[in-house]
Write a protein that holds these residues in place. Structure first.
Motif, mmCIF file in Angstrom:
data_model
loop_
_atom_site.group_PDB
_atom_site.id
_atom_site.type_symbol
_atom_site.label_atom_id
_atom_site.label_comp_id
_atom_site.label_asym_id
_atom_site.label_seq_id
_atom_site.Cartn_x
_atom_site.Cartn_y
_atom_site.Cartn_z
ATOM 1 N N THR A 119 -15.647 -8.395 -32.444
ATOM 2 C CA THR A 119 -16.746 -9.255 -32.911
ATOM 3 C C THR A 119 -17.318 -8.798 -34.247
ATOM 4 O OG1 THR A 119 -18.326 -7.964 -31.588
ATOM 5 C CG2 THR A 119 -17.393 -9.944 -30.571
ATOM 6 N N GLN A 120 -17.421 -7.495 -34.474
ATOM 7 C CA GLN A 120 -17.949 -6.956 -35.733
ATOM 8 C C GLN A 120 -16.955 -7.197 -36.859
ATOM 9 O OE1 GLN A 120 -20.653 -5.099 -36.864
ATOM 10 N NE2 GLN A 120 -19.744 -4.599 -38.843
ATOM 11 N N ASN A 190 -7.076 -10.828 -27.150
ATOM 12 C CA ASN A 190 -8.310 -11.111 -27.889
ATOM 13 C C ASN A 190 -8.532 -10.135 -29.044
ATOM 14 O OD1 ASN A 190 -8.779 -8.962 -26.249
ATOM 15 N ND2 ASN A 190 -10.692 -9.721 -25.368
ATOM 16 N N GLN A 191 -7.585 -9.231 -29.270
ATOM 17 C CA GLN A 191 -7.684 -8.359 -30.440
ATOM 18 C C GLN A 191 -7.451 -9.190 -31.711
ATOM 19 O OE1 GLN A 191 -5.270 -8.335 -28.165
ATOM 20 N NE2 GLN A 191 -3.308 -7.526 -28.901
ATOM 21 N N PRO A 225 -9.362 -13.677 -40.299
ATOM 22 C CA PRO A 225 -8.623 -13.006 -39.225
ATOM 23 C C PRO A 225 -8.398 -13.964 -38.066
ATOM 24 C CG PRO A 225 -10.524 -11.716 -39.936
ATOM 25 C CD PRO A 225 -10.670 -13.070 -40.549
ATOM 26 N N ILE A 226 -7.403 -13.676 -37.250
ATOM 27 C CA ILE A 226 -7.046 -14.570 -36.149
ATOM 28 C C ILE A 226 -6.780 -13.724 -34.914
ATOM 29 C CG2 ILE A 226 -4.582 -14.525 -36.761
ATOM 30 C CD1 ILE A 226 -4.425 -17.464 -35.962
ATOM 31 N N SER A 227 -7.107 -14.243 -33.735
ATOM 32 C CA SER A 227 -6.843 -13.472 -32.523
ATOM 33 C C SER A 227 -5.343 -13.425 -32.257
ATOM 34 C CB SER A 227 -7.564 -14.081 -31.320
ATOM 35 O OG SER A 227 -6.924 -15.278 -30.905
ATOM 36 N N VAL A 272 -11.266 -7.608 -40.291
ATOM 37 C CA VAL A 272 -11.632 -7.159 -41.637
ATOM 38 C C VAL A 272 -11.795 -8.362 -42.559
ATOM 39 C CG1 VAL A 272 -10.947 -5.678 -43.562
ATOM 40 C CG2 VAL A 272 -10.333 -5.036 -41.220
ATOM 41 N N TYR A 273 -12.807 -8.275 -43.439
ATOM 42 C CA TYR A 273 -13.104 -9.376 -44.364
ATOM 43 C C TYR A 273 -13.093 -8.862 -45.805
ATOM 44 C CZ TYR A 273 -15.543 -13.336 -46.502
ATOM 45 O OH TYR A 273 -15.879 -14.413 -47.290
ATOM 46 N N PRO A 274 -12.456 -9.604 -46.744
ATOM 47 C CA PRO A 274 -12.312 -9.140 -48.140
ATOM 48 C C PRO A 274 -13.532 -9.484 -48.992
ATOM 49 C CG PRO A 274 -11.147 -11.205 -47.878
ATOM 50 C CD PRO A 274 -11.731 -10.874 -46.519
ATOM 51 N N GLU A 275 -14.663 -8.943 -48.647
ATOM 52 C CA GLU A 275 -15.912 -9.337 -49.301
ATOM 53 C C GLU A 275 -15.888 -9.105 -50.811
ATOM 54 O OE1 GLU A 275 -20.343 -9.082 -47.835
ATOM 55 O OE2 GLU A 275 -19.701 -7.097 -48.518
ATOM 56 N N ASN A 276 -15.395 -7.944 -51.240
ATOM 57 C CA ASN A 276 -15.427 -7.634 -52.670
ATOM 58 C C ASN A 276 -14.458 -8.505 -53.461
ATOM 59 O OD1 ASN A 276 -17.375 -5.773 -52.155
ATOM 60 N ND2 ASN A 276 -16.104 -3.967 -52.488
ATOM 61 N N LEU A 277 -13.304 -8.816 -52.890
ATOM 62 C CA LEU A 277 -12.374 -9.726 -53.569
ATOM 63 C C LEU A 277 -13.003 -11.112 -53.725
ATOM 64 C CD1 LEU A 277 -8.716 -9.204 -52.216
ATOM 65 C CD2 LEU A 277 -9.547 -8.887 -54.552
#
Length: 299
Positions: A119-120, A190-191, A225-227, A272-277
């Motif tokens: 979830t995080q 669910n990973q 991301p995808i489960s 994981v999310y590519p916030e800086n990109l």
């Protein structure tokens, strides 16, 4: 540009070489087994004649490291660690001796530096970094990389997720097991799977090189991301194979012994999310799994 790729004979290195060569750049590869005119011998731990090619180079990319697709016994753990730390250390020593070093050094890292999270969402700023073998490898790797600050060299650690492409990496294996009717969910399913299309990986590396404000650790992954369960179901649908046997954890534990790998590679949730990109303005050609899969299967 003149670009050096250390450890550039694997899946990622081959694709980066092709990408930059097609743009008209000069690409040289540091490898233990040179076979072509643009390949230069190094053993990834000692200074040698290869140091000379770093002079007046624009970009250094280090992808060196023993594959983590193995059993985590003491010998392999030691090699996974030393191959990353020693290569990073000796490159720093060589750069310290350069009069005109590369203006940017991109060093491989991994999105697995973050904790198992369903979830995080882990960004560079708020991502939670934990304490186990894989995460500690990444932490030690980045610590070695950022240990010395050289004002002439911009350093970027590439926290790369699973890279999907035609000629290597995880995708050919996923496609094969799905066609064999084994493309069900792994474990509970669910990973979260953080992934990136190989074309976007190469574009992201190029984008980082061109944008001088980008530095430090950068998440190299798609924004969606995808489960595991959704990913496998989508793949079965696209391959028109409705049969997909699920693989519970106990089966994966047994299979991993015979396949000489670890279940962590399938069961850890990388969210994981590519916030800086994204903030820097990078545009993904394949932001979601459906788009990436359509292109991969078409090719």
């Amino acid at each position: 540009m003149k670009i050096i790729i250390a450890g550039g004979t694997g899946f990622l290195g081959e694709n980066l070489e092709k990408y930059f060569t097609e743009k008209g750049d000069q690409v040289y590869i540091l490898t233990r087994k040179p076979k072509r005119s643009n390949e230069i011998y190094w053993n990834a731990k000692d200074i040698g004649d290869w140091k000379n090619v770093l002079e007046n180079t624009n970009v250094l990319i280090n992808l060196t490291g023993k594959s983590v697709d193995c059993r985590y016994h003491d010998k392999n753990k030691r090699e996974i660690y030393t191959s990353r730390i020693e290569s990073t250390h000796v490159l720093q020593k060589a750069l310290d001796q350069c009069l005109n070093p590369p203006r940017i050094w991109l060093n491989a890292s991994s999105a697995t530096i973050y904790v198992h999270s369903e979830t995080q969402v882990n960004t560079e700023e708020n991502g939670i970094i934990g304490d186990d073998f894989s995460m500690n490898i990444c932490k030690s790797w980045e610590k070695e990389f950022f240990a010395i600050n050289n004002e002439k060299i911009r350093k970027v650690a590439l926290r790369t997720s699973i890279v999907l492409g035609h000629n290597g990496g995880a995708f050919p294996k996923l496609k094969t097991i799905t066609r064999l009717g084994l493309g069900g969910k792994q474990g509970r399913g669910n990973q979260m799977v953080s992934w990136i299309h190989i074309d976007d990986f190469c574009k992201a590396v190029d984008w980082i090189i061109q944008n001088e404000e980008i530095l430090g650790p950068i998440n190299i992954t798609s924004p969606e991301p995808i489960s595991n369960e959704t990913m496998m179901r989508t793949l079965r649908k696209k391959l028109k194979n409705p049969l997909g046997l699920n693989a519970p954890v106990w089966q994966l534990e047994i299979a991993s012994i015979f396949l000489k790998t670890e279940t962590e590679l399938l069961l850890k949730s990388r969210n994981v999310y590519p916030e800086n990109l994204i903030k820097s303005g990078f545009q993904f050609a394949f932001p979601n799994f459906d788009l990436a899969l359509a292109q991969l299967l078409k090719s």
